[in-house]
Every structure is written in C-alpha cells, then in structure tokens.
Enzyme design. Structure first.
Site, PDB file in Angstrom:
ATOM      1  N   TYR A  98       0.893  -1.196   0.125  1.00 53.77           N
ATOM      2  CA  TYR A  98      -0.133   0.120  -0.110  1.00 53.77           C
ATOM      3  C   TYR A  98       0.940   1.239   0.087  1.00 53.77           C
ATOM      4  O   TYR A  98       0.224   2.120  -0.586  1.00 53.77           O
ATOM      5  CB  TYR A  98      -1.129  -0.010   1.097  1.00 53.77           C
ATOM      6  CG  TYR A  98      -2.113  -0.885   1.030  1.00 53.77           C
ATOM      7  CD1 TYR A  98      -3.388  -0.500   0.466  1.00 53.77           C
ATOM      8  CD2 TYR A  98      -2.088  -2.260   1.410  1.00 53.77           C
ATOM      9  CE1 TYR A  98      -4.403  -1.216   0.162  1.00 53.77           C
ATOM     10  CE2 TYR A  98      -3.100  -3.130   1.328  1.00 53.77           C
ATOM     11  CZ  TYR A  98      -4.219  -2.802   0.645  1.00 53.77           C
ATOM     12  OH  TYR A  98      -5.287  -3.531   0.394  1.00 53.77           O
ATOM     13  N   GLU A 140      -8.056  -7.484   5.040  1.00 51.49           N
ATOM     14  CA  GLU A 140      -7.269  -8.577   4.738  1.00 51.49           C
ATOM     15  C   GLU A 140      -6.592  -9.662   5.682  1.00 51.49           C
ATOM     16  O   GLU A 140      -6.418 -10.645   5.566  1.00 51.49           O
ATOM     17  CB  GLU A 140      -6.240  -8.080   3.592  1.00 51.49           C
ATOM     18  CG  GLU A 140      -6.850  -7.315   2.384  1.00 51.49           C
ATOM     19  CD  GLU A 140      -6.108  -6.394   1.560  1.00 51.49           C
ATOM     20  OE1 GLU A 140      -4.823  -6.145   1.836  1.00 51.49           O
ATOM     21  OE2 GLU A 140      -6.827  -5.594   0.783  1.00 51.49           O
TER      22      GLU A 140
END
Length: 391
Positions: A98, A140
């Site tokens: 990310y 996640e």
C-alpha cells in the site's frame, strides 16, 4: 472516519478529483509500472491493464469511497471494500504494498491536477487514501487469519488429478494436494502460471464443486492468455501454483429461498453452491436460471440437471440463443434470459455470475420484481465496475 477539516476539503474538491480520476489512475499505473515493472509482469493482470478495465475499476472505487465519507453508508462501503479485500487476499497482497501505491497515486494526483493540489487538498486526500487502505489492510488481515495463513502466504502447489472437457472450449481440473483446506461454496482461488515470455500472470477461477474433503475443482474456459495457456499446457499429473480459496459470494446459513442466475462460464460458482445444497439435503426452494449461446457451449450442462434433480424443491430454466433442431419446452427456452415468467418467492436471495452487462440487466429486472438490493449478490470475473455504481 475523516476529520472535519478533511471532510470539508474533500466535499469541495470531489467534483474536480472525480472528473479527473480516470486520468489520475491511468497515469498512476503507468508511473508505478515504470518504476516497478515486476508488478505488471508478475502480479497485475496485464490484459486488464491494456484494456483499461483495471484503471476504470480503481477510479470508481476511490471516487465512491470518498463520496461515502461525506454521506456515510457502512453497508455500501462494506460492499465495495469486501470485493477488493478478497481479491487482494487471493493475490497475497501485503500491507507494505500500500505504501508503493500511495507514492505513485499521489504523484499522479499532483501531476494531473497541478496547482489545484494545495497542501490542504493533498492532506485531505491523503487522509482518504489511508482510511481506505487501512480499512482494506484490516479486512485482509482478518481474511488471512480466518484462512490460517500469514499475511500474503497464500500460495501452494497442487497436482492435477483429473482433466475433463465440460464443453468444446471448457475444461475442468480436479486438484489434489496435502491437507487442502475447505472452502465456502461460491468461493474462488487464484492460479499463477509462468508464460513463455517469462511473465508470471495470475487469474481467479471459481471452485465448481462442493467443499468435500480432499480435492478442489476449477473449470477453465478458453479465453485470454492465462486460460489458453492452462488449457494448452496443463494435464493429468502436472502441478499448478494456486492460492487458498477466498471470495464473498457465499451462501448464508439460513433457509431463505434461492435464485441462482448465471450465463456462460458464470455457472461455475453456482455449480459449487448447488453441489453443496444437494450433498447436505437442503430443503429450501431453489430456482436455477442459466443462459448460454447453445447447448453445446453450456459447460456442466448434464451435471447441472442432475444436481437440480437431487434437490426436492428446485426448478430450472435455461435459455439458449441457438437451440438447433430442438423445440422449446420443459424449461428449455430460446433467446435471452427473461425473468418475466419466473416465479420469485418473497424473501428470495439472488446470486448472479456472468458477463457484467448480463448481470446488470438481471439486477434491474430483480429490483423491478421487488427483490431488495441487499439480497442481490454477484461475482465478477475481473475488475469490479459494478460495486462503485449507484445502488
């Protein structure tokens, strides 16, 4: 939740950012792949990149998420992010990635919007990004925890026990391996192959069998470079690199009537659901609707009929654009799928899988028939451009 300052800045700039988000995401991917070519080669679907589908899906998700911070709708946020989180888990995405996305996304925002990106605007959209990213990272992490794996450690080697043609251009593969985990009917797994040019490309395939102990089954239709490679090169005794199953198109543990609607290879998650319902002797009403080009192209056609026959309160309707010499009748219909004559019980939960235009048409028809939007569930093979759309 966004801070009050960021909320007002996003509210003021969302029209401009939304109008430019397509240009932003296209530039983002280009810049990221220039700096990290291994991501395009070995992780992202390069076919979707060439066609612009991934860029459109990312743009829609970001714009929709930002808008939902201004008019909060937790259920809508869950719908958008659950799809993304499951897909990320099936690719083995880890939190550090990310940071890479953040770097090149904000470079693209600054380049496209120029002087309009003041420090206040940059800070507000940075807050949007990290709120979205941290929510996905948490989702996640929970998916990895539930699967019993470390973050990103989703890959395993399986062996092809059986290869079988299900139609002229569709093949099912029965996969076996050590202690394969169970899965929820309707879920999928990722398959990674090394193509002749050296690229490692990944695609998702629904599990088309019930979650019986021991084996998994996927069904692959000839379409695209990965599926074509698998059909041309993978045979009995060969090994494949696959992931733990993920996906949120799963049956709830209740007795609501079910409506399973599919077209083409979209039948695969429905096969898994029906096999599970048949194996467990589920007594609920089930309506099965399938559309295809012709009987000869309908994968799992005979198996579908057998599963419906095993369910005491199941009915099946099939539409084919080409019936050949057969006359319509007994649930065998000519033309395109039409819900007009299909009985839909109150409280029905609908599950859709197939080409996106087909599913959007079915969704409109279901809404017109009184099925609640929250009871319409779907699976998209590829970037999800449905979830960010207005409810």
């Amino acid at each position: 939740m966004l801070s009050a300052t960021a909320t007002e800045t996003v509210r003021a700039t969302l029209p401009a950012v939304g109008a430019a988000i397509g240009d932003i995401t296209a530039l983002f991917y280009r810049r990221m792949f220039e700096a990290h070519p291994e991501l395009e080669r070995d992780l992202f679907n390069r076919g979707n990149q060439r066609q612009g589908q991934q860029q459109q899906a990312l743009a829609g998700a970001i714009a929709a998420f930002a808008a939902l911070q201004l008019e909060p709708d937790p259920a809508r946020v869950e719908l958008i992010l659950s799809r993304i989180a499951n897909k990320h888990a099936s690719l083995g995405i880890e939190p550090a990635q990310y940071e890479i996305v953040h770097t090149y996304l904000f470079q693209a925002i600054a380049e496209v919007l120029g002087a309009a990106v003041t420090p206040e605007v940059a800070a507000a959209w940075d807050e949007v990004y990290w709120l979205m990213a941290e929510t996905l990272i948490a989702m996640e992490a929970e998916l990895y925890r539930a699967a019993g794996v470390a973050p990103g450690a989703v890959w395993r080697t399986v062996r092809v026990r059986e290869r079988r043609y299900e139609s002229a251009d569709t093949v099912s593969f029965v996969l076996t391996g050590d202690a394969l985990p169970t899965f929820a009917p309707g879920q999928y797994l990722s398959v990674a192959v090394r193509l002749p040019d050296g690229a490692r490309q990944i695609r998702q395939y629904s599990l088309s069998s019930a979650p019986a102990a021991g084996d998994w089954r996927i069904t692959v239709k000839r379409a695209g470079e990965v599926s074509n490679f698998v059909l041309d090169n993978v045979f009995e005794g060969d090994t494949l690199q696959v992931t733990t199953p993920f996906g949120d198109l799963v049956l709830p543990d209740d007795d609501a009537p079910l409506l399973l609607i599919s077209a083409g290879i979209g039948c695969t998650p429905m096969m898994g659901m029906l096999a599970h319902l048949a194996d467990t002797g589920d007594p609920r009403p089930v309506s099965v609707l399938h559309a295809d080009r012709a009987l000869s192209s309908h994968a799992h056609r005979a198996e579908l009929a057998e599963l419906v026959e095993r369910l005491p309160y199941a009915v099946m309707h099939r539409w084919y654009e080409e019936l050949g010499s057969r006359a319509p009748g007994a649930g065998l219909l000519a033309g395109r799928a039409d819900l007009g004559e299909v009985a839909i019980a109150a409280g029905t939960r609908a599950y859709l899988c197939g080409p996106l235009p087909f599913m959007l048409g079915m969704r409109r028809a279901l809404l017109e028939r009184g099925v609640a939007a929250a009871d319409i569930h779907y699976e998209v093979f590829g970037p999800d451009s449905w979830a960010p759309a207005p409810a």
